[in-house]
Design an enzyme around this catalytic site. Structure first.
Site, PDB file in Angstrom:
ATOM      1  CG  HIS A 243      -4.609   4.622   1.702  1.00  0.00           C
ATOM      2  ND1 HIS A 243      -5.786   5.156   1.232  1.00  0.00           N
ATOM      3  CD2 HIS A 243      -3.999   4.052   0.621  1.00  0.00           C
ATOM      4  CE1 HIS A 243      -5.882   4.927  -0.071  1.00  0.00           C
ATOM      5  NE2 HIS A 243      -4.812   4.267  -0.472  1.00  0.00           N
TER       6      HIS A 243
ATOM      7  CG  ASP B  88      -6.559   0.691   6.103  1.00  0.00           C
ATOM      8  OD1 ASP B  88      -6.821  -0.381   5.519  1.00  0.00           O
ATOM      9  OD2 ASP B  88      -6.069   1.675   5.517  1.00  0.00           O
TER      10      ASP B  88
ATOM     11  CD  GLN C 262      -1.352  -2.454   1.232  1.00  0.00           C
ATOM     12  OE1 GLN C 262      -0.696  -3.420   0.856  1.00  0.00           O
ATOM     13  NE2 GLN C 262      -1.922  -1.630   0.373  1.00  0.00           N
TER      14      GLN C 262
ATOM     15  CB  CYS D  19      -3.610   7.108  -1.591  1.00  0.00           C
ATOM     16  SG  CYS D  19      -4.221   7.077  -3.270  1.00  0.00           S
TER      17      CYS D  19
END
Lengths: 418, 166
Positions: free
Chosen positions: A131, A207, A210, A375
């Site tokens: 992202h 990250d 999600q 994104c």
């Protein structure tokens, strides 16, 4: 006797009843909310937790000595411990930092850790799934520090291609990667990659935006050094995110934002930063939102994170089967073919229909999907598309939502058939 | 709720299926200008030939986008050919006005001299939107206004580049 423990299940209809917004009937009909990868809906308990805070203990934290200020501070710190428990953080009281969102958390890692550890000759390794929030901060820093950025490429079904990983890892100081793509749902082998990155002398920044909302997270098992995620994608409110980092790393890093709350002392000559976690929490934190996120985590744990993952695997499998059967080659679903290798995120491309037009037709039936590049423009380029229409699932979605999606897609195909 | 027919008029779908003036022009002499819609990832390229009488002698459109952005670009390309820059700007003002985007003057210079203001007023009075009227329904779908105006903003940027270069 079988030793296999049956996974708990939950009643989706009952879950749905807990979400006020999902009771709405829009102009196109009863809402089919399929955009949880962008932001989830909120159960009543989360909304109530924030209202109760405002109605009973609203006061600034870490400052007042009066009863409600102390209660607000205690509620915030209890949330920190609870969030830490939820992700398996070994020392939540010092290692769980509250931010605005995952984007700010990742910027913190890039600016604070990267700013003091990266320079010419160093390498930052990213993946082509990332992202923009895990790309742009590194580009921004690269412009100042002059290090190299490398990319782990993808296979044809949008999984990480680890063929040349050893070569890619050579000289890398940090590997920053997503646990689950917000476009294709691809799950990455975080534990394996972390072991190999560590063996090559690199840190790992995850990250987890999600993944944390959709499956159980055990930071110790994953082995990563930093993990970032947002509250609003996991039933919590907007405006609150988390960064978890190893205490020794956070101790050695300079503060990110400066201001009130993050100092031990300030004089006319300078300042001394506070201890963890205050060092990284300048200004009044989003207290109500942090308390709301605590309620969200309680709600998720009551359902069971393994049960949530099972639910999403079965719904994704249903969707992959139903959509492929109905539309065949007319519909491309980007990403891994099997429901077990992906999260509940389907990026759709209908032949001859732009995702924006597709989503417009779906909106006529109150089917809420997201058109665009999500994104992740470098990933879109690798996939060879400018945009996709993305449908994503969560605990409150069921096969009715998938069927409504399929029916609306059929109407779009009909409307735009030339 | 406005229906799909309000948005996707037949003429729009026709321009989407058979876009006019698709392609490229040799640049230079033509200007080549890229426009992006950062929300949806659409990209458009406008190639412009403007002669020394400030007339658009040729235009080509490249890039990808949704039916609204592509049909708007296609109709735009047909509408601006052989028009002067003053006329093109007046048409753009009228089109943006139809999209509920009202701009008193598209020129970056705050003050127009009297003669230019007169020419602008005259051009405004002479504007005929023609086929472009089909895009009027977009106003009922506010998110899509950016799709409809992408080509026009790129065109204006191209004109600016062309006139700066000359």
């Amino acid at each position: 006797m079988s030793t296999v423990q049956a996974t708990r299940t939950f009643d989706v209809a009952k879950v749905k009843a807990d979400f006020p917004l999902l009771q709405r009937v829009l102009e196109g009909g009863p809402i089919h909310y399929l955009d949880s990868a962008a932001s989830s809906q909120k159960p009543q308990v989360v909304i109530d937790a924030m209202t109760t805070y405002y109605e009973t203990i609203n006061a600034n934290v870490h400052r007042g000595v009066y009863e409600i200020a102390e209660a607000a501070t205690n509620a915030l710190e209890a949330s920190r411990i609870r969030l830490g428990q939820f992700i398996g953080a070994p020392s939540p009281e010092t290692e769980v930092l509250f931010s605005k969102n995952a984007t700010e958390s990742l910027n913190l890692v890039a600016r604070s850790w990267g700013g003091s550890n990266l320079g010419p000759g160093d390498v930052v390794l990213l993946t082509q799934l990332e992202h923009h929030a895990n790309i742009v901060p590194w580009f921004q820093l690269q412009a100042e520090k002059g290090f190299e950025i490398r990319w782990i490429p993808l296979t044809a079904d949008a999984q990480l291609d680890l063929t040349n990983l050893d070569v890619l890892l050579d000289g890398v100081k940090i590997l920053a990667l997503t646990a689950m793509s917000n476009v294709t749902g691809t799950l990455t082998p975080v534990a394996e990659l972390t072991a190999r990155a560590h063996a090559a002398g690199a840190l790992v920044c995850l990250d987890a935006c999600q993944s944390v909302p959709h499956q159980a997270t055990d930071l110790v098992a994953l082995g990563v050094d930093f993990a970032a995620f947002s509250g609003h994608k996991m039933l919590g409110p907007t405006g609150v995110g988390v960064l978890w980092g190893r205490e020794a790393l956070l101790e050695a890093m300079p503060p990110f934002l400066g201001g009130g709350g993050m100092i031990l002392n300030v004089t006319l000559d300078g300042f001394v930063p506070a201890d963890l976690p205050a060092k990284f929490e300048a200004g009044t934190p989003p207290v109500a939102e942090i308390i709301g996120l605590h309620a969200a985590v309680d709600y998720l744990d009551a359902l069971g994170m393994d049960a949530i993952r099972e639910h999403e695997i079965s719904l994704t499998a249903y969707a992959l089967h139903a959509l492929t059967e109905r539309f065949g080659e007319q519909l491309t679903i980007h990403g891994p073919a099997g429901a077990h290798s992906r999260g509940g995120v389907l990026s759709l491309a209908m032949e001859g229909i732009h995702p924006h037009d597709l989503s417009q037709v779906l909106d006529q039936h109150a089917v809420c999907v997201r058109p665009g590049h999500h994104c992740a423009k470098p990933l879109m380029k690798v996939l060879g598309v400018g945009a996709t229409a993305r449908a994503s699932f969560y605990i409150y979605n069921d096969t009715d939502d998938v069927d409504a999606l399929a029916d609306a897609l059929a109407e779009a195909a009909d409307f735009f058939s030339f | 709720m406005p229906g799909l027919e309000d948005l996707y008029r037949e003429i729009i779908l026709d321009h989407y299926r058979s876009p006019r003036n698709r392609g490229e022009l040799a640049s230079p002499p033509a200007t080549r200008t890229e426009g992006f819609n950062p929300l949806c990832g659409d990209e458009i390229v406008v190639y412009l030939d403007i002669d020394d009488t400030n007339t658009v002698t040729d235009i080509r459109i490249g890039g990808t986008g949704c039916s609204i952005s592509q049909s708007s670009a296609s109709m735009m390309s047909a509408a601006v050919r052989d028009k002067t820059i003053v006329e093109v700007k007046a048409l753009t003002r009228a089109f943006k006005g139809m999209m509920s985007l009202h701009e008193s003057s598209l020129d970056t210079e705050a003050e127009l001299d009297a003669e230019a203001a007169e020419a602008e007023a005259q051009a405004d009075a002479g504007v005929k939107l023609g086929d472009l009227e089909a895009l009027r329904g977009v106003v009922k779908f506010p998110v899509r206004i950016k799709c409809a105006t992408l080509a026009w903003n790129t065109l204006l940027q191209g004109i600016e580049e062309a006139t700066e270069a000359s």
